[in-house]
Design an enzyme around this catalytic site. Structure first.
Site, PDB file in Angstrom:
ATOM      1  N   GLU A  84      93.110   9.696  -3.390  1.00  0.00           N
ATOM      2  CA  GLU A  84      93.317  11.023  -3.981  1.00  0.00           C
ATOM      3  C   GLU A  84      94.465  10.965  -4.989  1.00  0.00           C
ATOM      4  O   GLU A  84      95.406  10.205  -4.822  1.00  0.00           O
ATOM      5  CB  GLU A  84      93.698  12.043  -2.900  1.00  0.00           C
ATOM      6  CG  GLU A  84      92.610  12.372  -1.945  1.00  0.00           C
ATOM      7  CD  GLU A  84      93.028  13.457  -0.966  1.00  0.00           C
ATOM      8  OE1 GLU A  84      92.289  14.435  -0.848  1.00  0.00           O
ATOM      9  OE2 GLU A  84      94.092  13.324  -0.322  1.00  0.00           O
ATOM     10  N   ASP A 138      91.494  13.910   5.759  1.00  0.00           N
ATOM     11  CA  ASP A 138      92.122  14.225   4.475  1.00  0.00           C
ATOM     12  C   ASP A 138      93.620  13.953   4.535  1.00  0.00           C
ATOM     13  O   ASP A 138      94.248  14.080   5.587  1.00  0.00           O
ATOM     14  CB  ASP A 138      91.869  15.701   4.137  1.00  0.00           C
ATOM     15  CG  ASP A 138      92.141  16.022   2.678  1.00  0.00           C
ATOM     16  OD1 ASP A 138      92.164  15.096   1.848  1.00  0.00           O
ATOM     17  OD2 ASP A 138      92.332  17.206   2.369  1.00  0.00           O
TER      18      ASP A 138
END
Length: 163
Positions: free
Chosen positions: A89, A32
């Site tokens: 993202e 992430d």
């Protein structure tokens, strides 16, 4: 899917052992916020994650910045060669999404498509998502339909790995 934030890791040997265990147990692993803070690219090679999530700092206004585009294009090539899915993202504008599609990104997360919702209210509605993007142009809609097919395949892969 288990998401690993790079700045949370202090012991790489334990991390590698944990990720290998996850793969053995058919748990998908994601890195992430890649691109934020320290971004250790050696961890990508070491962990071979199933999914790499590019941080918003690499996505915001990407359509205006050739250096950002070069970095993301390189990440697309790297993830393709490793067999990892690459997700952008923080996609918030049509221009960002179109630029990212041109660079080879097929997976998106961000306000352009939907705002966060409680899990109890979430359900995947392909028609709703397509209706949001219909006004952006035929090529974009075609790419999104392909992306939605990939998402279905991704969820099928997740289901198969979990068995």
């Amino acid at each position: 899917m288990l998401e690993i934030c790079e700045d949370d890791v202090t012991d790489e040997a334990k991390l590698l052992e944990f990720v290998q265990l996850c793969h053995e147990k058919k748990i998908l692993v994601a890195i992430d916020d890649l691109g934020k803070k320290f971004s250790n690219l050696d961890r990508l090679v070491m962990l071979l994650p199933d999914v790499v999530k590019l941080d918003r700092c690499l996505i915001k206004n990407i359509h205006k910045n050739r250096m950002q585009q070069a970095v993301v294009k390189s990440m697309v090539e790297l993830c393709n060669s490793m067999g990892s899915l690459l997700l952008a993202e923080g996609t918030e504008t049509k221009e960002e999404v179109l630029c990212l599609l041109d660079l080879g990104i097929n997976y998106f997360q961000g306000f352009y498509f939907s705002h966060p919702a409680p899990e109890s209210e979430f359900h995947f509605n392909e028609n709703r998502i397509l209706s949001i993007i219909e006004n952006t142009g035929n090529e974009f809609v075609a790419n999104c339909k392909i992306n939605l097919q990939h998402k279905r395949l991704f969820w099928e892969m997740v289901s198969q790995k979990a068995k």
